[in-house]
Design a protein around this motif. Structure first.
Motif, short mmCIF file in Angstrom:
data_model
loop_
_atom_site.label_atom_id
_atom_site.label_comp_id
_atom_site.label_asym_id
_atom_site.label_seq_id
_atom_site.Cartn_x
_atom_site.Cartn_y
_atom_site.Cartn_z
N ILE A 1 0.82 -1.21 0.00
CA ILE A 1 0.00 0.00 0.00
C ILE A 1 0.86 1.27 0.00
N HIS A 2 2.05 1.21 0.56
CA HIS A 2 2.93 2.38 0.56
C HIS A 2 3.30 2.77 -0.87
N PHE A 3 3.65 1.79 -1.68
CA PHE A 3 4.01 2.08 -3.07
C PHE A 3 2.80 2.52 -3.87
N ILE A 4 1.64 1.93 -3.58
CA ILE A 4 0.41 2.34 -4.27
C ILE A 4 0.09 3.80 -3.95
N LEU A 5 0.22 4.19 -2.68
CA LEU A 5 -0.05 5.58 -2.30
C LEU A 5 0.94 6.55 -2.94
N ILE A 6 2.20 6.15 -3.03
CA ILE A 6 3.21 7.01 -3.67
C ILE A 6 2.90 7.17 -5.15
N ILE A 7 2.57 6.08 -5.83
CA ILE A 7 2.25 6.14 -7.26
C ILE A 7 0.98 6.96 -7.49
N LEU A 8 -0.02 6.76 -6.64
CA LEU A 8 -1.26 7.53 -6.75
C LEU A 8 -1.01 9.03 -6.55
N ALA A 9 -0.20 9.38 -5.55
CA ALA A 9 0.12 10.81 -5.33
C ALA A 9 0.86 11.38 -6.54
N LYS A 10 1.78 10.62 -7.09
CA LYS A 10 2.53 11.09 -8.27
C LYS A 10 1.60 11.30 -9.45
N ILE A 11 0.66 10.41 -9.66
CA ILE A 11 -0.30 10.56 -10.77
C ILE A 11 -1.16 11.80 -10.56
N ILE A 12 -1.61 12.01 -9.33
CA ILE A 12 -2.46 13.18 -9.04
C ILE A 12 -1.68 14.47 -9.26
N PHE A 13 -0.43 14.54 -8.78
CA PHE A 13 0.36 15.76 -8.96
C PHE A 13 0.74 15.97 -10.43
N ASP A 14 0.94 14.89 -11.18
CA ASP A 14 1.22 15.02 -12.61
C ASP A 14 0.02 15.53 -13.39
N ALA A 15 -1.18 15.30 -12.86
CA ALA A 15 -2.40 15.73 -13.54
C ALA A 15 -2.66 17.23 -13.41
N VAL A 16 -1.96 17.88 -12.52
CA VAL A 16 -2.13 19.33 -12.34
C VAL A 16 -1.48 20.04 -13.53
N PRO A 17 -2.26 20.86 -14.25
CA PRO A 17 -1.70 21.54 -15.43
C PRO A 17 -0.57 22.50 -15.05
N GLY A 18 0.49 22.47 -15.84
CA GLY A 18 1.59 23.41 -15.66
C GLY A 18 2.59 23.03 -14.58
N MET A 19 2.41 21.91 -13.93
CA MET A 19 3.34 21.52 -12.86
C MET A 19 4.52 20.78 -13.46
#
Length: 182
Positions: free
Chosen positions: A50-68
């Motif tokens: 679950i630790h790796f899943i949460l890290i990957i999920l956070a990375k996907i969410i932050f990558d989805a922010v336009p212009g970041m």
């Protein structure tokens, strides 16, 4: 806080560092009477994944922010995981369950895991993940000094409380002594 001998109000310090005293024999017997459901889940099947899943999920969410940028995305992923890990393992004390008569009320989750033993496989894994994420985020931020500093401070804030020398050590900001202290 009022000093009972002189009747004067004691000054509270802005930084208080103290060592949590060992448990009484009654608390130790309460801790050993029943399994600690609050800490047993970290050894369960899938708990490490679950630790790796949460890290990957956070990375996907932050990558989805336009212009970041990728550097900012990795740093925010690192900070998010570190903040969540610190709050979960080192800040919150006690258990959400009432069946153990308050036996774990003065311990945080890190101190409850594996009955407080150091360097168990679970604790080694939980120490490895923040360090691995720090190295990963440092690499993908191209070793930029500003990002490195932020990521380094985040990993230090999570790794130091996991060390044996910090076991049962409490640091309180802007507060007086705990109520049960002299």
């Amino acid at each position: 806080m009022v000093d009972s001998k002189s009747g004067r109000r004691r000054r509270s310090s802005s930084l208080l560092i103290y060592k949590e005293p060992p448990e009484s024999p009654e608390q130790l017997s309460d801790q050993e009477a029943l399994p600690n459901l609050n800490a047993e889940w970290v050894n369960a099947k899938g708990a490490w994944v679950i630790h790796f899943i949460l890290i990957i999920l956070a990375k996907i969410i932050f990558d989805a922010v336009p212009g970041m940028s990728q550097e900012t995305s990795w740093t925010l992923t690192n900070i998010s995981y570190m903040a969540g890990s610190y709050i979960m393992f080192h800040y919150v004390q006690g258990t959400p369950f009432e069946f153990n008569s308050g036996a774990f009320d003065n311990l945080n989750l890190w101190e409850q895991i594996d009955r407080g033993d150091q360097y168990t496989p679970t604790k080694k894994f939980l120490l490895f993940v923040p360090i691995f994420l720090f190295l990963l985020s440092t690499h993908y931020t191209h070793y930029d000094l500003a990002y490195f500093t932020i990521n380094c401070l985040a990993v230090i804030a999570v790794v130091i409380p996991k060390l044996p020398s910090a076991h049962r050590l409490r640091i309180a900001l802007f507060s007086g002594l705990p109520e049960d202290r002299p």
